[in-house]
Design an enzyme around this catalytic site. Sequence first.
Site, PDB file in Angstrom:
ATOM      1  CG  ASP A  69      -1.988   1.082   1.152  1.00  0.00           C
ATOM      2  OD1 ASP A  69      -1.978   1.880   0.195  1.00  0.00           O
ATOM      3  OD2 ASP A  69      -2.846   1.137   2.055  1.00  0.00           O
TER       4      ASP A  69
ATOM      5  CG  ASP B  69      -3.694   4.404  -2.477  1.00  0.00           C
ATOM      6  OD1 ASP B  69      -2.917   3.533  -2.071  1.00  0.00           O
ATOM      7  OD2 ASP B  69      -4.730   4.722  -1.861  1.00  0.00           O
TER       8      ASP B  69
END
Length: 448
Positions: free
Chosen positions: A78, A296
Amino acid sequence: MPPHLVLCLLLVLLAVLWSSCEAATAGTKPLLLSLRARQMPARALPRQPSKLRFHHNVSLTVSLAVGTPPQNVTMVLDTGSELSWLLCAPSSGEGSRNASTTTFRPRASASFAAVPCASPQCRSRDLPSPPACDGASQRCQVSLSYADGSSSDGALATDVFAVGSSAAAGAPPLRAAFGCMSSAFDSSPDGVASAGLLGMNRGALSFVSQASTRRFSYCISDRDDAGVLLLGHSDLPTFLPLNYTPLYQPARPLPYFDRVAYSVQLLGIRVGAKHLPIPASVLAPDHTGAGQTMVDSGTQFTFLLGDAYAAVKAEFLRQTRPLPLLRALGDEEPGFAFQEAFDTCFRVPRGRAPPAARLPRVTLLFNGAEMAVGGDRLLYKVPGERRGGGDAVWCLTFGNADLVPIMAYVIGHHHQMNLWVEYDLERGRVGLAPVRCDVASERLGLML
């Protein structure tokens, strides 16, 4: 000493230094990990407030070894989060029946250590929720928030991490801080469980910062087993024509700007050959910092702020209206929105697939680079939705951020498939290049 001898000695010295640098650089190999796309259970992962919770969420996972002796764990990659965390097994027999192979067992690791309140790590200002101190134990406590408003608490701890090819090469493991989370999460037999999350943003407690990694890159494959994550500096991707866009940082701190995210400048959007007439002010952060564009890997799809999304939706519907297999669902059900944010949807006849080759590409334009989304990455089949005689529902993979709501443009990993993405922190830039990930993985494996 005559001047010409001095010059000769300087040249010899420079040559020696240069060859030494080259030898040192050549001896430092990057770390290579396999990157997999996994279907995750709905409540398997805690989410920060800016994260979205999908019932059919696909996440990118990497495998690491943590602790002494090492415990193999699977963690979600992440780039939008800072603190790495592991779901820790209960320390006592109470509740141990809920522990599974996806939990980390701190009591079984000789190198595990709790972080005390007095530690500088317990005073991090980069986390969305600052750490707190447990007065009784004097241990540093951390909290992660879910998108549904609930939260999970745990303790900040440190342990040793062995990553990818570093373990095979005999490199010393990295001691890093992470959240040892004590809450239990729902799981399901049809999902691949994860032990935690690997935070990769630019915050002080991220894995990137703690490992002193100044460059990393990945390629997300449209096949589950062909992705690759590369940690460290390497000249291996030189066979790719990378285009770079600078990381964006405002001159002064702004309340709604995430300064540790990988933010880039979105300059325009094109649907097919049509450049959308979106004002520059709509695509740039405002005076509060809201409206930044973040890359992201922890979010599945891409989200655009309302005005930009409306322009993309209108033009995409206009260009796809002549296609015979697509019927705009909004004409029949104006209120339908998949996951409450995806309302550019279509009915597709039973047993058929959207005409991927005829769909107009959606291209995000940045300063120095662009990201073109086309083909089967444009539409997503909504699970369980049927209309009429069994027509399936497919939705555009760009969502309306205003409906969530989030105050930013978020580029998810679904639109980074078969794209080499490099995060160069030394030069403050992100590099992009279209590539088949299976081919890139093969080349990297041979070259390493």
